[in-house]
Design an enzyme around this catalytic site. Sequence first.
Site, short mmCIF file in Angstrom:
data_model
loop_
_atom_site.label_atom_id
_atom_site.label_comp_id
_atom_site.label_asym_id
_atom_site.label_seq_id
_atom_site.Cartn_x
_atom_site.Cartn_y
_atom_site.Cartn_z
N TYR A 133 35.33 34.74 44.43
CA TYR A 133 35.56 35.97 43.68
C TYR A 133 36.67 36.82 44.28
O TYR A 133 37.62 37.23 43.60
CB TYR A 133 34.27 36.82 43.56
CG TYR A 133 34.65 38.23 43.19
CD1 TYR A 133 35.07 38.52 41.90
CD2 TYR A 133 34.72 39.24 44.15
CE1 TYR A 133 35.53 39.79 41.56
CE2 TYR A 133 35.17 40.50 43.83
CZ TYR A 133 35.57 40.77 42.53
OH TYR A 133 36.04 42.01 42.21
N GLU A 171 37.75 45.40 48.13
CA GLU A 171 37.01 44.26 47.58
C GLU A 171 35.95 43.75 48.55
O GLU A 171 34.85 43.38 48.14
CB GLU A 171 37.97 43.12 47.20
CG GLU A 171 38.81 43.41 45.95
CD GLU A 171 37.96 43.59 44.70
OE1 GLU A 171 36.78 43.22 44.70
OE2 GLU A 171 38.49 44.12 43.71
N ASP A 223 32.67 38.21 39.08
CA ASP A 223 31.67 38.92 39.88
C ASP A 223 30.46 39.19 38.99
O ASP A 223 30.37 38.67 37.88
CB ASP A 223 32.26 40.23 40.42
CG ASP A 223 32.38 41.26 39.32
OD1 ASP A 223 32.62 40.86 38.17
OD2 ASP A 223 32.22 42.45 39.60
#
Length: 388
Positions: A147, A64, A165
């Site tokens: 996020y 991520e 996102d």
Amino acid sequence: MFQSSGAEGGPKGPAAGENGEGAGAASALLAWYDRHARILPWRVGPAARRGGERPDPYRIWLSEVMLQQTGVKAVAPYFADFTARWPNFESLAAAPEEEVMAAWAGLGYYRRARNLIACARKVVAEHGGRLPNNSKSLAALPGIGPYTSAAIAAIAFDEPVAAVDGNVERVVSRLFALATPMPAGKKEVGAALAPLVPRRRPGEFTEALMDLGATICTPKRPACALCPLNGLCRARARGDPEAYPLKAPKRARAGRHAAAFVALRGEEILLARRPPEGLLGGMTEVPNSEWRAAPAKKMPKPPLAAPWRRLEAKVTHIFTHIELEVTVYAATVPAGTAAPQGFWWQDLAGLRAAGLPSVMLKIVEAALPGASRGARLAAPAAARGSLS
DNA sequence: AAACCGTGGCG
DNA sequence: TCGCCAAGGTT
């Protein structure tokens, strides 16, 4: 951030509170995901999940962070390299900072690498080497924002939170034809999405939204005919899905001019380290002048005295908000020449392992004799790990 | 809040 | 070719 659904607190927007629609969208999306999920190195696919396999929080976190403003294709080789060298928080936390920065070189947004190290060390020091299992605690860690905290919590820990996102922003703003331009409209997106997040499989729901945005609900020419949500999509009903999400106009890029000095001492090149903050913070650099709005009329002060010759071709490089034009000077110095304070001589053979950002690699490439250039610099990023 | 922060792939 | 922009965070 955006808490999970609940009957109240839903969006004021269109499909809000119309019971059933949220569950319908989620189940349609999950059914699509079961058939069309992308296979990604950090992902546990739907079949494996049914078999009881769980995502590794370390790998989800690492992916991520790498994926922040960065494409899957660019991330994949770096992810393979990092997980091979540092398979868990303990090993990454124990790694020398410069080694990690060098491994990150080329991926961009270098503050992410610093935050990555800081985060790993904090996880080891304060959380026993295990990631906190909820979005709120995750968001308190360096490099993990709204996020990323939601995405990790949903994917690795089954927390039913909305992770917004760029993909999700696009999918949801189309689904509800949200008209507020980004980035202000992001809040509405989160509010509209929260009631749709299912209690079961929230992580796969999140992954499904990403995949839908990446493969079907694309920025240009979305493949609406293939979309599992096409019957629910307001933007499609309006006939202008491509118009969403609305975005505020961007500012123009500033132009900058600089000089760089490629000093060669035999098979070695003179390098330095950039200050920790700011552009390319903490990264290795070729000695260079200040970056100014106007090109310098004469050669700026070089790092050392040498017979500098100016290269004919300039190197141009586009950053997010700067367009840089570099005049390159090259010189060969005698074998005994000492590196000035703060500089060092780097063997050209180990140049890639030294971890130069792309712009610096371009500068070196421009100054090196063509024959040796390819052999030294042309290896793909995927091969980085094997070199150190 | 708005500015800052990389890079490479793609239409 | 070149503008667009990708799984954003920090200050």
